[in-house]
Design a protein around this motif. Structure first.
Motif, mmCIF file in Angstrom:
data_model
loop_
_atom_site.group_PDB
_atom_site.id
_atom_site.type_symbol
_atom_site.label_atom_id
_atom_site.label_comp_id
_atom_site.label_asym_id
_atom_site.label_seq_id
_atom_site.Cartn_x
_atom_site.Cartn_y
_atom_site.Cartn_z
ATOM 1 N N LEU A 33 0.962 -1.157 0.023
ATOM 2 C CA LEU A 33 0.118 0.015 0.041
ATOM 3 C C LEU A 33 0.879 1.373 0.168
ATOM 4 O O LEU A 33 0.957 1.981 0.894
ATOM 5 N N TYR A 44 -8.732 0.241 5.127
ATOM 6 C CA TYR A 44 -8.641 -0.851 3.923
ATOM 7 C C TYR A 44 -8.652 -2.082 4.584
ATOM 8 O O TYR A 44 -9.380 -2.782 4.070
ATOM 9 N N ARG A 48 -12.138 -4.113 4.000
ATOM 10 C CA ARG A 48 -12.123 -5.372 3.141
ATOM 11 C C ARG A 48 -12.313 -6.443 3.891
ATOM 12 O O ARG A 48 -13.156 -7.429 3.251
ATOM 13 N N ALA A 81 -9.127 4.542 1.542
ATOM 14 C CA ALA A 81 -9.477 2.931 1.670
ATOM 15 C C ALA A 81 -9.940 2.535 0.523
ATOM 16 O O ALA A 81 -9.779 1.374 0.149
ATOM 17 N N LEU A 84 -7.912 2.117 -2.574
ATOM 18 C CA LEU A 84 -7.452 1.080 -2.623
ATOM 19 C C LEU A 84 -8.076 -0.317 -2.871
ATOM 20 O O LEU A 84 -7.533 -1.327 -3.651
ATOM 21 N N LEU A 85 -9.402 -0.214 -2.353
ATOM 22 C CA LEU A 85 -10.171 -1.285 -2.516
ATOM 23 C C LEU A 85 -10.789 -1.407 -3.922
ATOM 24 O O LEU A 85 -10.858 -2.641 -4.305
#
Length: 252
Positions: A33, A44, A48, A81, A84-85
């Motif tokens: 990351l 995140y 997740r 987050a 990133l997902l």
């Protein structure tokens, strides 16, 4: 140059039957990351996990303000987050609708593993031609741990199996390819966690790993690539069969 990117799993130890491993495989260097704040990276992980465990349902809207309130944070780490997902495929963004949880359905799983069938053999060919004695020793060591565990702790098996393949893919010169492999593998691992391995699949994983090590030792790049293609397809089909069975049971 490549030595600085070696994947190390020196802390891996056998976990006795019934114990739960806390070891987590690390992504190939350069695919973690990078650029995320510590708070964004932490969120995140939390969001997740909520998606994987179904606490956030398929197609559920992910409202930044609501998530910030739920996790006691500001909105910026939540936005980090979610991006990133999005990169991993767990979240999708739609015009005028914002972010929502991507449905991890059979078509999505099929698409991902079919990409793996194309991608992983190419990564494997390169690895076989570049493999060192140290690489082979590491594959043998991790495979020994996989066999010691023998699927007793399925979480640990998943992490060890990921570590095994990371040894082969982490040093590839095409960082985009190794990053794509990692992101897709994470999605498939998330889905696979919901199901048990069949006895047939357990036997196939063990025998294919052993055969792959022998092919790497022999420098048989093309045969190793063909084996990896079968290995990835077998894993994908195994997940799809479980998903079909579950859906049929739910449909009554």
């Amino acid at each position: 140059m490549y030595a600085t990117l070696r994947y190390s799993v020196v802390d891996l130890k056998f976990v006795p039957w019934g114990k739960v491993s806390t070891f987590k495989a690390k992504p190939p260097a350069g695919t973690d990351l990078i650029g995320a704040s510590s708070e964004g990276a932490s969120l995140y992980e939390l969001i997740r996990e909520d998606i994987i465990e179904g606490r956030l349902a398929a197609n559920e809207r992910l409202v930044v303000a609501d998530l910030a309130r739920r996790h006691g944070t500001s909105t910026n780490p939540v936005r980090e987050a979610l991006q990133l997902l999005r990169g991993e495929g767990f979240v999708i963004f739609s015009p005028n609708r914002g972010a929502r949880v991507r449905p991890i359905d059979q078509d999505f799983v099929r698409d991902i593993y079919e990409i793996g069938v194309l991608l992983e053999p190419a990564l494997t060919r390169w690895f076989v031609n570049m493999a060192t004695a140290e690489d082979i020793a590491e594959l043998e060591r991790i495979q020994g741990l996989i066999e010691e565990n023998n699927f007793a702790d399925q979480f640990r098996h998943s992490e060890l199996d990921t570590a095994f393949h990371t040894v082969m893919y982490e040093r590839h010169y095409n960082r985009h390819a190794s990053e794509l492999w990692w992101k897709h593998r994470e999605v498939l691992r998330a889905v696979a966690r919901r199901f048990n391995f069949t006895l047939a699949r357990r036997a196939a994983v063990m025998s294919e790993h052993r055969e792959l090590i022998l092919l790497v030792k022999a420098g048989e790049a093309e045969k190793a690539a063909q084996l990896v293609a079968r290995h990835v397809e077998g894993s994908g089909r195994h997940i799809l069969e479980h998903m079909r069975a579950r859906n049929a049971a739910q449909a009554g």
